[in-house]
Design a protein around this motif. Structure first.
Motif, mmCIF file in Angstrom:
data_model
loop_
_atom_site.group_PDB
_atom_site.id
_atom_site.type_symbol
_atom_site.label_atom_id
_atom_site.label_comp_id
_atom_site.label_asym_id
_atom_site.label_seq_id
_atom_site.Cartn_x
_atom_site.Cartn_y
_atom_site.Cartn_z
ATOM 1 N N LYS A 114 0.795 -1.268 0.314
ATOM 2 C CA LYS A 114 0.021 -0.241 -0.137
ATOM 3 C C LYS A 114 0.980 1.335 0.028
ATOM 4 O O LYS A 114 0.141 2.532 -0.470
ATOM 5 C CB LYS A 114 -0.812 -0.539 0.988
ATOM 6 C CG LYS A 114 -1.888 -0.874 1.019
ATOM 7 C CD LYS A 114 -3.405 -0.507 1.973
ATOM 8 C CE LYS A 114 -4.420 -1.828 2.350
ATOM 9 N NZ LYS A 114 -4.491 -2.258 3.167
ATOM 10 N N VAL A 115 2.242 1.566 0.715
ATOM 11 C CA VAL A 115 2.831 2.534 0.150
ATOM 12 C C VAL A 115 4.620 1.873 -0.565
ATOM 13 O O VAL A 115 5.388 2.664 0.036
ATOM 14 C CB VAL A 115 3.285 2.669 2.156
ATOM 15 C CG1 VAL A 115 1.726 3.805 2.886
ATOM 16 C CG2 VAL A 115 3.908 1.641 2.744
ATOM 17 N N LYS A 165 4.376 -3.599 -9.035
ATOM 18 C CA LYS A 165 5.140 -1.969 -9.303
ATOM 19 C C LYS A 165 5.958 -1.067 -8.152
ATOM 20 O O LYS A 165 7.163 -0.165 -9.437
ATOM 21 C CB LYS A 165 3.810 -0.772 -8.657
ATOM 22 C CG LYS A 165 3.658 1.160 -8.715
ATOM 23 C CD LYS A 165 2.850 1.206 -8.422
ATOM 24 C CE LYS A 165 2.860 3.074 -8.597
ATOM 25 N NZ LYS A 165 1.659 3.366 -8.368
ATOM 26 N N ALA A 203 12.529 4.872 2.096
ATOM 27 C CA ALA A 203 12.579 4.956 3.326
ATOM 28 C C ALA A 203 10.795 6.034 3.877
ATOM 29 O O ALA A 203 11.355 6.638 2.292
ATOM 30 C CB ALA A 203 13.571 6.031 4.134
ATOM 31 N N ASP A 204 10.095 5.509 4.622
ATOM 32 C CA ASP A 204 8.990 5.547 4.941
ATOM 33 C C ASP A 204 9.236 7.069 4.843
ATOM 34 O O ASP A 204 9.443 7.563 6.295
ATOM 35 C CB ASP A 204 8.761 4.990 5.292
ATOM 36 C CG ASP A 204 6.806 5.395 5.998
ATOM 37 O OD1 ASP A 204 6.208 6.563 6.037
ATOM 38 O OD2 ASP A 204 6.187 4.149 6.605
ATOM 39 N N SER A 210 6.546 8.910 5.635
ATOM 40 C CA SER A 210 5.672 9.378 6.968
ATOM 41 C C SER A 210 6.051 9.859 8.369
ATOM 42 O O SER A 210 5.864 10.106 9.255
ATOM 43 C CB SER A 210 3.998 8.433 6.932
ATOM 44 O OG SER A 210 4.477 7.341 6.757
ATOM 45 N N MET A 236 9.565 10.033 9.048
ATOM 46 C CA MET A 236 10.003 10.720 8.893
ATOM 47 C C MET A 236 10.070 12.450 8.985
ATOM 48 O O MET A 236 11.070 13.510 9.334
ATOM 49 C CB MET A 236 11.714 10.444 7.555
ATOM 50 C CG MET A 236 12.199 9.357 7.670
ATOM 51 S SD MET A 236 13.504 9.092 5.771
ATOM 52 C CE MET A 236 12.166 9.919 4.897
ATOM 53 N N PHE A 269 10.129 0.371 -8.537
ATOM 54 C CA PHE A 269 10.846 1.332 -7.768
ATOM 55 C C PHE A 269 11.873 0.851 -7.057
ATOM 56 O O PHE A 269 11.374 0.295 -6.232
ATOM 57 C CB PHE A 269 9.610 2.115 -7.512
ATOM 58 C CG PHE A 269 8.796 3.393 -8.255
ATOM 59 C CD1 PHE A 269 9.090 4.077 -9.189
ATOM 60 C CD2 PHE A 269 7.356 3.051 -8.536
ATOM 61 C CE1 PHE A 269 8.404 4.906 -10.316
ATOM 62 C CE2 PHE A 269 6.380 3.638 -8.834
ATOM 63 C CZ PHE A 269 7.208 4.557 -9.959
ATOM 64 N N LEU A 310 14.013 3.310 -5.199
ATOM 65 C CA LEU A 310 14.050 5.064 -4.794
ATOM 66 C C LEU A 310 14.093 4.890 -3.436
ATOM 67 O O LEU A 310 14.173 4.131 -2.757
ATOM 68 C CB LEU A 310 12.971 5.673 -5.567
ATOM 69 C CG LEU A 310 12.037 5.667 -6.666
ATOM 70 C CD1 LEU A 310 11.068 6.569 -6.613
ATOM 71 C CD2 LEU A 310 13.290 5.439 -7.351
ATOM 72 N N GLY A 311 15.988 5.746 -3.679
ATOM 73 C CA GLY A 311 16.001 6.181 -2.409
ATOM 74 C C GLY A 311 16.793 5.107 -1.157
ATOM 75 O O GLY A 311 17.622 4.061 -1.514
ATOM 76 N N GLY A 312 15.925 5.419 -0.083
ATOM 77 C CA GLY A 312 16.389 3.445 0.464
ATOM 78 C C GLY A 312 16.270 2.662 -0.015
ATOM 79 O O GLY A 312 17.103 1.210 -0.068
ATOM 80 N N PRO A 318 16.295 10.345 -4.438
ATOM 81 C CA PRO A 318 15.223 11.421 -5.027
ATOM 82 C C PRO A 318 15.287 12.494 -3.419
ATOM 83 O O PRO A 318 14.911 13.598 -3.329
ATOM 84 C CB PRO A 318 14.045 10.902 -4.893
ATOM 85 C CG PRO A 318 13.912 9.231 -3.915
ATOM 86 C CD PRO A 318 15.591 9.585 -4.274
ATOM 87 N N ILE A 360 19.750 14.043 3.158
ATOM 88 C CA ILE A 360 20.238 13.598 1.952
ATOM 89 C C ILE A 360 20.270 11.852 1.983
ATOM 90 O O ILE A 360 19.648 11.551 3.162
ATOM 91 C CB ILE A 360 22.293 13.480 2.133
ATOM 92 C CG1 ILE A 360 22.043 13.637 3.488
ATOM 93 C CG2 ILE A 360 22.768 14.630 2.231
ATOM 94 C CD1 ILE A 360 23.617 13.208 3.903
ATOM 95 N N PRO A 361 20.847 10.780 0.942
ATOM 96 C CA PRO A 361 21.038 9.632 0.927
ATOM 97 C C PRO A 361 21.452 9.408 2.260
ATOM 98 O O PRO A 361 22.548 10.330 2.986
ATOM 99 C CB PRO A 361 21.634 9.236 0.259
ATOM 100 C CG PRO A 361 21.792 9.992 -1.414
ATOM 101 C CD PRO A 361 21.578 11.230 -0.079
ATOM 102 N N GLY A 362 20.587 8.412 3.051
ATOM 103 C CA GLY A 362 21.105 8.017 4.461
ATOM 104 C C GLY A 362 21.085 6.592 4.775
ATOM 105 O O GLY A 362 21.113 6.657 5.886
ATOM 106 N N PHE A 363 20.316 6.166 3.826
ATOM 107 C CA PHE A 363 21.039 4.311 3.685
ATOM 108 C C PHE A 363 22.085 3.661 2.836
ATOM 109 O O PHE A 363 22.293 2.410 2.967
ATOM 110 C CB PHE A 363 19.335 3.625 3.633
ATOM 111 C CG PHE A 363 18.229 3.765 4.062
ATOM 112 C CD1 PHE A 363 18.719 4.915 6.209
ATOM 113 C CD2 PHE A 363 17.277 3.127 4.222
ATOM 114 C CE1 PHE A 363 17.484 4.853 6.631
ATOM 115 C CE2 PHE A 363 16.212 3.302 5.486
ATOM 116 C CZ PHE A 363 16.058 4.231 6.460
#
Ligand code: CAA
Length: 258
Positions: free
Chosen positions: A21-22, A58, A64-65, A67, A69, A105, A107-109, A131, A138-141
Protein backbone atom coordinates in the motif's frame (compact mmCIF):
# COMPACT_ATOMS: atom_id res chain seq x y z
CA UNK A 1 6.62 -10.58 10.97
CA UNK A 2 4.16 -7.87 9.97
CA UNK A 3 6.03 -6.46 7.00
CA UNK A 4 8.10 -9.29 5.55
CA UNK A 5 7.45 -12.64 3.93
CA UNK A 6 10.07 -15.38 4.18
CA UNK A 7 10.01 -18.49 2.06
CA UNK A 8 12.78 -21.11 2.08
CA UNK A 9 12.91 -23.89 -0.50
CA UNK A 10 15.72 -25.78 -2.22
CA UNK A 11 18.41 -23.97 -0.18
CA UNK A 12 17.18 -20.56 -1.40
CA UNK A 13 15.51 -17.98 0.86
CA UNK A 14 13.17 -15.42 -0.71
CA UNK A 15 12.57 -12.38 1.50
CA UNK A 16 9.73 -10.12 0.31
CA UNK A 17 9.23 -6.65 1.74
CA UNK A 18 5.48 -6.61 2.07
CA UNK A 19 3.94 -3.13 2.45
CA UNK A 20 2.45 -2.76 -1.03
CA UNK A 21 0.00 0.00 0.00
CA UNK A 22 2.96 2.32 0.54
CA UNK A 23 5.04 0.80 -2.26
CA UNK A 24 7.06 -1.20 0.32
CA UNK A 25 8.51 1.91 2.00
CA UNK A 26 10.88 1.08 4.86
CA UNK A 27 9.74 2.14 8.32
CA UNK A 28 11.30 1.34 11.70
CA UNK A 29 9.27 -1.82 12.16
CA UNK A 30 10.21 -3.17 8.71
CA UNK A 31 13.91 -2.41 9.20
CA UNK A 32 13.84 -4.07 12.62
CA UNK A 33 12.12 -7.15 11.23
CA UNK A 34 14.55 -7.26 8.32
CA UNK A 35 17.57 -7.15 10.65
CA UNK A 36 16.13 -9.96 12.77
CA UNK A 37 15.14 -12.04 9.75
CA UNK A 38 18.61 -11.74 8.19
CA UNK A 39 20.29 -12.54 11.51
CA UNK A 40 18.31 -15.80 11.52
CA UNK A 41 19.12 -16.62 7.89
CA UNK A 42 22.84 -15.96 8.19
CA UNK A 43 23.08 -18.75 10.79
CA UNK A 44 21.17 -21.28 8.67
CA UNK A 45 23.24 -23.98 7.01
CA UNK A 46 20.33 -24.99 4.78
CA UNK A 47 20.18 -21.56 3.08
CA UNK A 48 22.89 -21.05 0.46
CA UNK A 49 21.58 -17.94 -1.29
CA UNK A 50 19.00 -15.23 -0.70
CA UNK A 51 16.71 -13.28 -3.01
CA UNK A 52 15.31 -9.96 -1.78
CA UNK A 53 12.28 -8.48 -3.52
CA UNK A 54 9.23 -6.27 -2.97
CA UNK A 55 5.55 -7.24 -2.93
CA UNK A 56 3.43 -6.36 -5.97
CA UNK A 57 4.33 -5.46 -9.53
CA UNK A 58 4.86 -1.74 -9.13
CA UNK A 59 7.54 -1.25 -6.55
CA UNK A 60 10.59 -2.94 -5.11
CA UNK A 61 11.04 -0.37 -2.32
CA UNK A 62 10.00 3.30 -2.77
CA UNK A 63 12.43 4.47 -0.08
CA UNK A 64 12.44 5.20 3.60
CA UNK A 65 8.95 5.89 4.96
CA UNK A 66 8.44 9.63 4.52
CA UNK A 67 5.43 9.74 6.85
CA UNK A 68 7.65 8.42 9.65
CA UNK A 69 10.47 10.87 8.90
CA UNK A 70 8.39 14.02 8.44
CA UNK A 71 8.33 14.94 12.15
CA UNK A 72 11.53 13.17 13.20
CA UNK A 73 14.23 15.08 15.08
CA UNK A 74 17.91 15.08 14.01
CA UNK A 75 18.68 12.43 16.64
CA UNK A 76 15.79 10.28 15.41
CA UNK A 77 17.02 10.69 11.83
CA UNK A 78 20.44 9.42 12.85
CA UNK A 79 18.95 6.48 14.76
CA UNK A 80 16.82 5.59 11.71
CA UNK A 81 19.96 5.58 9.58
CA UNK A 82 21.84 3.36 12.03
CA UNK A 83 18.94 0.89 12.11
CA UNK A 84 19.13 0.60 8.31
CA UNK A 85 22.92 0.18 8.44
CA UNK A 86 22.48 -2.78 10.77
CA UNK A 87 20.07 -4.60 8.44
CA UNK A 88 21.85 -3.60 5.22
CA UNK A 89 25.23 -4.50 6.76
CA UNK A 90 23.94 -8.02 7.37
CA UNK A 91 22.89 -8.28 3.72
CA UNK A 92 26.26 -7.06 2.58
CA UNK A 93 28.30 -9.32 4.83
CA UNK A 94 26.23 -12.47 5.39
CA UNK A 95 27.93 -15.66 4.20
CA UNK A 96 25.20 -16.39 1.67
CA UNK A 97 25.14 -14.70 -1.74
CA UNK A 98 22.34 -12.14 -1.98
CA UNK A 99 20.42 -11.09 -5.09
CA UNK A 100 18.08 -8.10 -5.27
CA UNK A 101 15.16 -8.85 -7.60
CA UNK A 102 14.18 -5.25 -8.34
CA UNK A 103 10.58 -5.42 -9.54
CA UNK A 104 9.70 -1.72 -9.87
CA UNK A 105 10.60 1.50 -8.03
CA UNK A 106 13.96 1.35 -6.25
CA UNK A 107 14.11 4.90 -4.94
CA UNK A 108 16.06 6.33 -2.01
CA UNK A 109 16.31 3.57 0.58
CA UNK A 110 15.11 1.16 -2.13
CA UNK A 111 18.10 1.86 -4.35
CA UNK A 112 20.26 1.75 -1.22
CA UNK A 113 19.04 -1.65 -0.03
CA UNK A 114 19.56 -3.09 -3.52
CA UNK A 115 23.17 -1.87 -3.40
CA UNK A 116 23.75 -3.76 -0.15
CA UNK A 117 23.01 -6.97 -2.08
CA UNK A 118 25.76 -8.77 -3.98
CA UNK A 119 23.92 -8.78 -7.33
CA UNK A 120 21.04 -6.67 -8.72
CA UNK A 121 18.63 -7.94 -11.36
CA UNK A 122 15.96 -5.49 -12.55
CA UNK A 123 12.66 -5.95 -14.32
CA UNK A 124 12.15 -3.81 -17.44
CA UNK A 125 9.78 -1.47 -15.55
CA UNK A 126 12.24 -0.80 -12.70
CA UNK A 127 13.20 2.78 -11.87
CA UNK A 128 16.22 3.73 -9.78
CA UNK A 129 17.02 7.02 -8.11
CA UNK A 130 18.14 8.87 -5.01
CA UNK A 131 15.43 11.56 -4.67
CA UNK A 132 16.45 12.67 -1.16
CA UNK A 133 17.77 16.16 -1.94
CA UNK A 134 14.30 16.91 -3.33
CA UNK A 135 13.03 16.23 0.21
CA UNK A 136 15.70 18.42 1.79
CA UNK A 137 17.77 15.49 3.11
CA UNK A 138 20.60 13.31 1.82
CA UNK A 139 20.66 9.59 1.05
CA UNK A 140 21.08 8.16 4.54
CA UNK A 141 20.83 4.40 4.17
CA UNK A 142 24.29 4.11 2.61
CA UNK A 143 23.65 5.86 -0.73
CA UNK A 144 26.44 8.42 -0.58
CA UNK A 145 28.93 5.62 0.08
CA UNK A 146 27.73 2.57 -1.84
CA UNK A 147 26.52 4.36 -5.00
CA UNK A 148 29.88 6.06 -5.60
CA UNK A 149 31.73 2.79 -5.00
CA UNK A 150 29.43 0.96 -7.43
CA UNK A 151 29.10 3.41 -10.34
CA UNK A 152 31.88 5.95 -9.65
CA UNK A 153 31.98 9.36 -8.03
CA UNK A 154 30.86 11.47 -11.03
CA UNK A 155 27.79 9.43 -11.89
CA UNK A 156 26.84 9.05 -8.22
CA UNK A 157 27.02 12.80 -7.71
CA UNK A 158 24.90 13.45 -10.80
CA UNK A 159 22.18 11.01 -9.64
CA UNK A 160 22.20 12.27 -6.05
CA UNK A 161 22.41 16.02 -6.84
CA UNK A 162 19.78 15.93 -9.63
CA UNK A 163 17.43 13.52 -7.77
CA UNK A 164 16.59 12.14 -11.24
CA UNK A 165 15.11 8.69 -11.69
CA UNK A 166 16.68 6.43 -14.30
CA UNK A 167 15.12 3.42 -16.02
CA UNK A 168 16.39 -0.14 -15.90
CA UNK A 169 18.34 0.08 -19.18
CA UNK A 170 20.19 3.18 -18.03
CA UNK A 171 20.88 1.50 -14.67
CA UNK A 172 22.34 -1.43 -16.64
CA UNK A 173 24.41 0.89 -18.85
CA UNK A 174 26.07 2.57 -15.86
CA UNK A 175 26.66 -0.68 -13.99
CA UNK A 176 24.08 -0.19 -11.26
CA UNK A 177 22.35 -3.46 -12.21
CA UNK A 178 23.80 -6.72 -13.49
CA UNK A 179 20.91 -7.70 -15.77
CA UNK A 180 17.49 -6.53 -17.01
CA UNK A 181 14.75 -9.06 -17.69
CA UNK A 182 10.98 -8.90 -18.41
CA UNK A 183 8.99 -8.61 -15.17
CA UNK A 184 7.33 -12.01 -15.66
CA UNK A 185 10.78 -13.64 -15.76
CA UNK A 186 12.38 -11.73 -12.89
CA UNK A 187 11.94 -14.16 -10.00
CA UNK A 188 12.55 -17.17 -12.23
CA UNK A 189 15.80 -15.66 -13.49
CA UNK A 190 16.93 -14.79 -9.95
CA UNK A 191 16.00 -18.24 -8.66
CA UNK A 192 18.00 -19.92 -11.44
CA UNK A 193 21.01 -17.77 -10.63
CA UNK A 194 20.61 -18.50 -6.90
CA UNK A 195 20.38 -22.25 -7.57
CA UNK A 196 23.51 -22.09 -9.73
CA UNK A 197 25.40 -20.28 -6.95
CA UNK A 198 24.06 -22.73 -4.33
CA UNK A 199 25.33 -25.67 -6.39
CA UNK A 200 28.95 -24.48 -6.06
CA UNK A 201 31.13 -24.73 -2.98
CA UNK A 202 29.12 -22.50 -0.64
CA UNK A 203 31.97 -22.02 1.81
CA UNK A 204 34.16 -20.94 -1.12
CA UNK A 205 31.44 -18.52 -2.28
CA UNK A 206 31.30 -17.01 1.22
CA UNK A 207 35.10 -16.64 1.32
CA UNK A 208 35.12 -15.04 -2.16
CA UNK A 209 32.42 -12.60 -0.96
CA UNK A 210 34.52 -11.74 2.09
CA UNK A 211 37.68 -11.28 -0.03
CA UNK A 212 35.89 -8.91 -2.44
CA UNK A 213 34.17 -6.86 0.29
CA UNK A 214 37.19 -6.60 2.58
CA UNK A 215 39.63 -6.13 -0.31
CA UNK A 216 37.73 -3.13 -1.67
CA UNK A 217 38.56 -1.22 1.51
CA UNK A 218 42.30 -1.95 1.09
CA UNK A 219 45.01 -0.95 -1.34
CA UNK A 220 45.56 -3.56 -4.03
CA UNK A 221 48.79 -4.94 -2.52
CA UNK A 222 47.09 -5.69 0.80
CA UNK A 223 43.99 -6.96 -1.01
CA UNK A 224 46.17 -9.45 -2.88
CA UNK A 225 47.87 -10.53 0.35
CA UNK A 226 44.43 -11.14 1.87
CA UNK A 227 43.37 -13.11 -1.21
CA UNK A 228 46.47 -15.37 -1.00
CA UNK A 229 45.79 -16.11 2.68
CA UNK A 230 42.14 -16.88 1.96
CA UNK A 231 43.05 -19.12 -0.98
CA UNK A 232 45.30 -21.01 1.45
CA UNK A 233 42.38 -21.32 3.85
CA UNK A 234 40.16 -22.87 1.15
CA UNK A 235 42.89 -25.47 0.56
CA UNK A 236 42.09 -26.85 4.03
CA UNK A 237 38.45 -27.71 3.24
CA UNK A 238 36.71 -30.94 2.35
CA UNK A 239 35.08 -29.03 -0.52
CA UNK A 240 38.48 -28.35 -2.10
CA UNK A 241 39.39 -32.05 -1.98
CA UNK A 242 35.97 -33.03 -3.31
CA UNK A 243 35.83 -30.34 -6.03
CA UNK A 244 39.25 -31.17 -7.44
CA UNK A 245 38.85 -34.96 -7.11
CA UNK A 246 35.46 -34.76 -8.84
CA UNK A 247 37.04 -32.79 -11.69
CA UNK A 248 39.78 -35.39 -12.14
CA UNK A 249 37.26 -38.26 -11.91
CA UNK A 250 35.02 -36.45 -14.46
CA UNK A 251 31.94 -36.44 -12.19
CA UNK A 252 29.85 -33.67 -10.57
CA UNK A 253 31.16 -32.55 -7.18
CA UNK A 254 29.12 -32.98 -4.00
CA UNK A 255 29.98 -30.05 -1.78
CA UNK A 256 29.34 -30.26 1.97
CA UNK A 257 31.20 -27.40 3.68
CA UNK A 258 29.08 -24.51 4.87
N1 CAA B 1 7.19 6.76 2.14
C1 CAA B 1 5.91 6.71 2.56
N2 CAA B 1 4.86 6.49 1.73
C2 CAA B 1 5.15 6.32 0.43
C3 CAA B 1 6.46 6.36 -0.08
C4 CAA B 1 7.53 6.59 0.85
N3 CAA B 1 8.83 6.61 0.50
N4 CAA B 1 6.42 6.17 -1.41
C5 CAA B 1 5.13 6.01 -1.73
N5 CAA B 1 4.37 6.08 -0.63
C6 CAA B 1 2.90 5.97 -0.54
C7 CAA B 1 2.22 7.23 -1.07
O1 CAA B 1 2.17 8.23 -0.09
C8 CAA B 1 0.86 6.68 -1.43
O2 CAA B 1 0.11 6.56 -0.26
P1 CAA B 1 -1.48 6.96 -0.27
O3 CAA B 1 -2.09 5.96 -1.22
O4 CAA B 1 -1.88 6.77 1.15
O5 CAA B 1 -1.54 8.35 -0.78
C9 CAA B 1 1.16 5.27 -1.92
O6 CAA B 1 2.46 4.94 -1.42
C10 CAA B 1 1.22 5.16 -3.43
O7 CAA B 1 2.15 6.14 -3.90
P2 CAA B 1 1.75 7.25 -5.02
O8 CAA B 1 0.30 7.54 -5.00
O9 CAA B 1 2.69 8.39 -4.83
O10 CAA B 1 2.11 6.41 -6.34
P3 CAA B 1 2.59 7.02 -7.74
O11 CAA B 1 2.52 5.89 -8.70
O12 CAA B 1 1.83 8.25 -8.07
O13 CAA B 1 4.11 7.44 -7.51
C11 CAA B 1 6.36 7.15 -6.71
C12 CAA B 1 5.08 6.47 -7.21
C13 CAA B 1 7.02 7.93 -7.86
C14 CAA B 1 7.32 6.06 -6.25
C15 CAA B 1 6.02 8.11 -5.56
O14 CAA B 1 5.24 7.40 -4.61
C16 CAA B 1 7.19 8.67 -4.84
O15 CAA B 1 7.84 9.57 -5.36
N6 CAA B 1 7.51 8.15 -3.63
C17 CAA B 1 8.53 8.66 -2.81
C18 CAA B 1 9.90 8.27 -3.33
C19 CAA B 1 10.99 8.88 -2.47
O16 CAA B 1 11.13 10.08 -2.39
N7 CAA B 1 11.81 8.03 -1.82
C20 CAA B 1 12.88 8.45 -1.01
C21 CAA B 1 12.46 8.53 0.40
S1 CAA B 1 13.69 9.28 1.41
C22 CAA B 1 14.81 8.06 1.71
O17 CAA B 1 14.74 6.93 1.26
C23 CAA B 1 15.88 8.57 2.61
C24 CAA B 1 16.99 7.72 2.95
O18 CAA B 1 17.91 7.38 2.23
C25 CAA B 1 17.07 7.40 4.34
Amino acid sequence: MNNLLLEVADEIAVVTINRPKVLNALNTETLTELGECLAGIERRKDVKALILTGAGEKSFVAGADISEMVNATPAEGRTFSLLAYEAFGRLENMPQATIAAVNGFALGGGCEISMACDIRVASENAKFGQPEVGLGIIPGFGGTQRLSRLIGKGRAKELIFSADNIDAQEAYRIGLVNKVVPQAELLGYCRKLAVKIASKGSYAVSIAKYAINAGLDMDVANGLKLEAQLLGLTFSTADKKEGMTAFLEKRPAKFTDF
